[in-house]
Enzyme design. Structure first.
Site, PDB file in Angstrom:
ATOM      1  N   HIS A  55      38.900  51.359 -82.393  1.00 33.58           N
ATOM      2  CA  HIS A  55      38.748  51.721 -81.195  1.00 33.58           C
ATOM      3  C   HIS A  55      37.569  52.881 -80.916  1.00 33.58           C
ATOM      4  O   HIS A  55      36.991  53.206 -79.979  1.00 33.58           O
ATOM      5  CB  HIS A  55      39.747  52.286 -80.325  1.00 33.58           C
ATOM      6  N   HIS A  86      47.773  54.257 -76.859  1.00 31.48           N
ATOM      7  CA  HIS A  86      47.284  55.677 -77.159  1.00 31.48           C
ATOM      8  C   HIS A  86      46.282  56.116 -76.058  1.00 31.48           C
ATOM      9  O   HIS A  86      45.431  55.083 -75.457  1.00 31.48           O
ATOM     10  CB  HIS A  86      46.801  55.736 -78.361  1.00 31.48           C
ATOM     11  N   HIS A 128      39.337  57.081 -84.382  1.00 26.46           N
ATOM     12  CA  HIS A 128      39.724  56.082 -83.425  1.00 26.46           C
ATOM     13  C   HIS A 128      40.545  56.760 -82.352  1.00 26.46           C
ATOM     14  O   HIS A 128      41.119  55.886 -81.242  1.00 26.46           O
ATOM     15  CB  HIS A 128      39.950  54.835 -83.902  1.00 26.46           C
ATOM     16  N   ASP A 173      42.798  47.455 -76.131  1.00 22.59           N
ATOM     17  CA  ASP A 173      43.423  47.986 -77.513  1.00 22.59           C
ATOM     18  C   ASP A 173      44.360  46.942 -77.620  1.00 22.59           C
ATOM     19  O   ASP A 173      45.424  47.055 -77.001  1.00 22.59           O
ATOM     20  CB  ASP A 173      43.515  49.235 -77.858  1.00 22.59           C
TER      21      ASP A 173
END
Length: 301
Positions: free
Chosen positions: A97, A126, A141, A228
């Protein structure tokens, strides 16, 4: 619509190897063909060249592989800005990410040249809003959203020569179920909108997405969706970068993408953290392609 695919085979921002194979896995799952079937023209720009860990030094343990990630982010930003200038739709395939720093920087640069604003819908387990000082791992990330908001290393925040790339009032997070202590503080400081899995359990996808889309479209001209795959529950997508139990189920994930498609506001999309090493017969990448189809308007009827 001309969908312009760009692969970013990056795993430098992750603490686990394998997500660099994500773009290939999603292509093998037939993303080009499925979008063509929906009536879109697809242009595949290939992959950004990323150096392997074996070629590099970790550098600062609080921001591992920062130099190469920053270099790659600048390249991604230029490519995405060029895609936007062509009038094409950027579809960026990751990779971890951290690539979002480059993707959103490119979109924001294109918007800024026209005195326009960008909203970001961040679908993730997250928050990715750590900085080197707050990160427990030093893995970048977990830092891209912070960098886009102007927090963290100048090598990331300053891509293109300016910061921040997005305003906190135009960011919404959906599907959150794991935040570090420093991230919780930054969420409160910035006032970004966060919808946890508990919120989805209590209020349902439609209500959550109504609020999230209202936030990212408030005064904006472009809306970037950053998906994600670890937002998904590991039972439906085992092959992701950082799996966390209790994520979106099959229908919830599709419904989120269907609501996005129905809104008509999405102007760019990235799908990240597919990890074929942890996958079962490429099932997670195939699910990713299904979700991309839903985001581009595929319906049951």
């Amino acid at each position: 619509m001309i969908v312009h695919v760009l692969g970013v085979p990056m795993d430098l921002g992750s603490g686990r190897r394998g997500v660099d194979m994500g773009p290939s896995a999603i292509r093998i799952a037939g993303v080009d063909q499925r979008l063509t079937e929906l009536g879109h023209k697809v242009v595949d720009d290939g992959d950004v060249v990323i150096k392997n860990m074996e070629e590099l030094r970790v550098g600062d343990e609080r921001a591992r592989y920062l130099t190469e990630i920053a270099r790659a982010s600048a390249v991604i930003a230029r490519k995405v800005e060029r895609v936007m200038a062509l009038g094409h739709f950027p579809l960026v395939l990751g990779g971890d990410h951290s690539i979002a720093v480059g993707t959103v920087s490119g979109i924001a640069a294109f918007a800024r040249d026209q005195s326009k604003r960008t909203g970001v819908l961040w679908i993730d387990a997250h928050g990715d809003i750590n900085t080197p000082e707050s990160s427990p791992s030093g893995n970048i990330h977990g830092m891209p959203l912070a960098a886009l908001l102007g927090y963290g290393p100048s090598e990331l925040t300053g891509i293109g020569g300016w910061a921040p790339k997005v305003a906190p009032g135009n960011v919404a997070l959906v599907g959150i179920r794991s935040l570090d202590a420093g991230e919780k503080r930054r969420v409160k400081e910035t006032g970004i909108q966060v919808h946890t899995m508990s919120d989805i359990d209590r209020h349902g996808v439609h209500q959550v997405m109504k609020k999230a889309l209202a936030r990212v479209t408030d005064g904006t001209d472009f809306v970037h969706v950053s998906f994600d795959l670890d937002a998904l529950d590991p039972t439906v997508a085992p092959g992701v970068g950082t799996p966390v139990k209790g994520g979106l189920d099959y229908r919830e994930a599709h419904l989120i993408m269907e609501v996005i498609a129905d809104s008509g506001v999405m102007t760019s999309l990235e799908v990240v953290e597919a990890n074929p090493i942890l996958d079962e017969c490429n099932a997670s990448a195939e699910f990713a392609v299904e979700l991309i189809q839903s985001a581009f308007g595929k319906k049951i009827l």
